[in-house]
Design a protein around this motif. Sequence first.
Motif, mmCIF file in Angstrom:
data_model
loop_
_atom_site.group_PDB
_atom_site.id
_atom_site.type_symbol
_atom_site.label_atom_id
_atom_site.label_comp_id
_atom_site.label_asym_id
_atom_site.label_seq_id
_atom_site.Cartn_x
_atom_site.Cartn_y
_atom_site.Cartn_z
ATOM 1 N N LEU A 97 0.860 -1.176 0.000
ATOM 2 C CA LEU A 97 0.000 0.000 0.000
ATOM 3 C C LEU A 97 0.901 1.231 0.000
ATOM 4 C CD1 LEU A 97 -2.845 -0.878 2.526
ATOM 5 C CD2 LEU A 97 -3.078 -0.514 0.068
ATOM 6 N N VAL A 98 0.485 2.258 -0.728
ATOM 7 C CA VAL A 98 1.338 3.420 -0.956
ATOM 8 C C VAL A 98 0.613 4.689 -0.514
ATOM 9 C CG1 VAL A 98 2.623 4.730 -2.687
ATOM 10 C CG2 VAL A 98 2.367 2.244 -2.943
ATOM 11 N N LYS A 99 1.283 5.464 0.368
ATOM 12 C CA LYS A 99 0.745 6.746 0.830
ATOM 13 C C LYS A 99 1.139 7.846 -0.156
ATOM 14 C CE LYS A 99 2.602 6.306 5.004
ATOM 15 N NZ LYS A 99 2.900 6.640 6.427
ATOM 16 N N THR A 100 0.157 8.622 -0.591
ATOM 17 C CA THR A 100 0.364 9.487 -1.759
ATOM 18 C C THR A 100 0.419 10.982 -1.453
ATOM 19 O OG1 THR A 100 -2.015 9.633 -2.200
ATOM 20 C CG2 THR A 100 -0.799 7.821 -3.250
ATOM 21 N N ASP A 461 -4.882 5.721 -0.083
ATOM 22 C CA ASP A 461 -3.731 4.953 -0.552
ATOM 23 C C ASP A 461 -3.979 4.391 -1.951
ATOM 24 O OD1 ASP A 461 -2.645 5.405 1.923
ATOM 25 O OD2 ASP A 461 -2.961 3.371 2.671
ATOM 26 N N VAL A 462 -2.883 4.122 -2.637
ATOM 27 C CA VAL A 462 -2.928 3.338 -3.865
ATOM 28 C C VAL A 462 -2.129 2.069 -3.607
ATOM 29 C CG1 VAL A 462 -3.159 5.385 -5.311
ATOM 30 C CG2 VAL A 462 -0.878 4.443 -4.883
ATOM 31 N N GLY A 476 4.181 -4.062 2.875
ATOM 32 C CA GLY A 476 3.659 -3.220 3.932
ATOM 33 C C GLY A 476 3.017 -1.963 3.389
ATOM 34 N N THR A 477 2.999 -0.927 4.212
ATOM 35 C CA THR A 477 2.498 0.379 3.809
ATOM 36 C C THR A 477 3.689 1.317 3.725
ATOM 37 O OG1 THR A 477 0.365 0.006 4.895
ATOM 38 C CG2 THR A 477 0.951 2.287 4.383
ATOM 39 N N ILE A 478 3.899 1.903 2.547
ATOM 40 C CA ILE A 478 5.107 2.676 2.308
ATOM 41 C C ILE A 478 4.778 4.083 1.834
ATOM 42 C CG2 ILE A 478 6.512 0.640 1.771
ATOM 43 C CD1 ILE A 478 6.166 1.325 -1.221
ATOM 44 N N GLU A 479 5.735 4.988 1.988
ATOM 45 C CA GLU A 479 5.640 6.296 1.364
ATOM 46 C C GLU A 479 5.879 6.124 -0.130
ATOM 47 O OE1 GLU A 479 4.630 8.831 2.872
ATOM 48 O OE2 GLU A 479 5.106 8.591 5.001
ATOM 49 N N GLN A 480 5.259 6.969 -0.931
ATOM 50 C CA GLN A 480 5.317 6.820 -2.380
ATOM 51 C C GLN A 480 6.745 6.886 -2.921
ATOM 52 O OE1 GLN A 480 2.923 9.724 -4.584
ATOM 53 N NE2 GLN A 480 2.158 7.989 -5.768
#
Length: 494
Positions: A97-100, A461-462, A476-480
């Motif tokens: 998952l990507v935080k945008t 998220d994308v 995991g969940t990452i910064e873009q």
Amino acid sequence: MLRNTAAIALALAAALPAAAQELPQASSEWFTDAQAVIEARKAATPNTNRARNVILFVADGLGVGTNYAVRVFDGQRKGLLGEENVLPYEAFPNVALVKTYNINAQTPDSAPTAGALNTGVKQRFNLINLGENAITGDCASEAGNRLTTFAEIVTGMDKSVGIVSTARLTHATPAAVYAKTANRNWEGDAPEGCTDIAAQMIEAMTSGLVDVALGGGRRFFHGEEQMDGDGKGGRRKDGVDLIAAAQEAGAQYAWNTETAQALTLDGSAPILGLFDASHMKYEHDRPEGEIGLVDMTRMAIEALSTNANGFYLEIEAGRVDHANHAGNLHRTLTDGVAFAQAVALADELTDDADTLIIVTADHEHAIAFNGYCGRGTPITGLCHDVANEGVKHSDELVAADDGKPYPVVGYLNGPGSVLKKQEDGSYSGEREALTQAQATDPDFLQQALIPKSSETHSGEDVVAWAKGPWAHLLGGTIEQNVIFHVMHAAATAE
């Protein structure tokens, strides 16, 4: 009280792990399919080869929700109920998952999100590839804030670089491969002291940074007096013919299907393809035989693959975003399906052993999904009720409290708002009583709440899906901006 030892023994036996094949549900297809997934993942080993090639797919505006709609739509076009469908990239083994968000914006813009993918750092709203001290619209702030791009890095490794987009090549996402600007809107004109994006692209091509560029946007490459192949004048205020400049520098040029088919894809000369004055046509509106995303993907990979050192290729489905902004789900999804087909083709034309493919988006939209709909309800249509038998929806439409049926998909805001401006300037209205035929019409605008001429992005998220060398670094969940670092690690691995 005496213990019931027989009962205790039975309880203990029931608590012991059972072999999967001994469970009563073991014959279910759901169960056996899930077991197959687990066994495949157990057998998987990380690919730690150096990536000779890196392909970054960006479907502009394809967040988790929009992607869900594309999945169902694609499945239903194949004759499935839809929900069980798997898009080509959804089978890729590595997912994050990507935080945008941008450094100064909760809801992101395409320019800094694409810049984050291409430089490894988050950026400011409306800027492309400038550091956090740059100021939007301030030409002077570009100096000292220009960032090094992934394209520049791999060019230094003697790799080729390509860009494909269904949007204008000067638009935010494709421009992030090569441009550095304080305003994403300076596509064909910039204040004194700065270089507009189209001019930067031709500079990149003539300097050897960009080898293949295929997409739309002819109008920013020539002035009003120079007519393009369709007889349209350009929008460059300086009147410079950048297309002629590229050709004089040795680049091949194509503007339609016929000229594209005449290109030499042997790597002997840069390739510039500008297939529309502005953005290319939506997939739904593209005439048969006219160049589309899949065609451009094939051309780019064929040309770039001639470099033995490999390549970096960014491929954008830019008009997924535009159709979302228009509140038109059908065109959003048909462009999304074309994007999935382009990913499948790129996967087919390359080798997992030496090619890292990452599929992601820059941001999501204010799209929403209504319930409670039965399986197989047309994703572009009205919500059918859940049936009590079988797996397919019932024939009954679900009604809201106003007694009217409602579409599966809507938007929180947009041109399809149920609130209309009245003569006194106020807004009021109510939902239309739609039929299934109206809702599934390709030109239908999804019902929305807040009235806006153009629907907005959202901060959700994308997803990033990946396969190939070092794809396992995604998770995991990452910064873009982390996606850049995955690409860099793969391309420079020892």
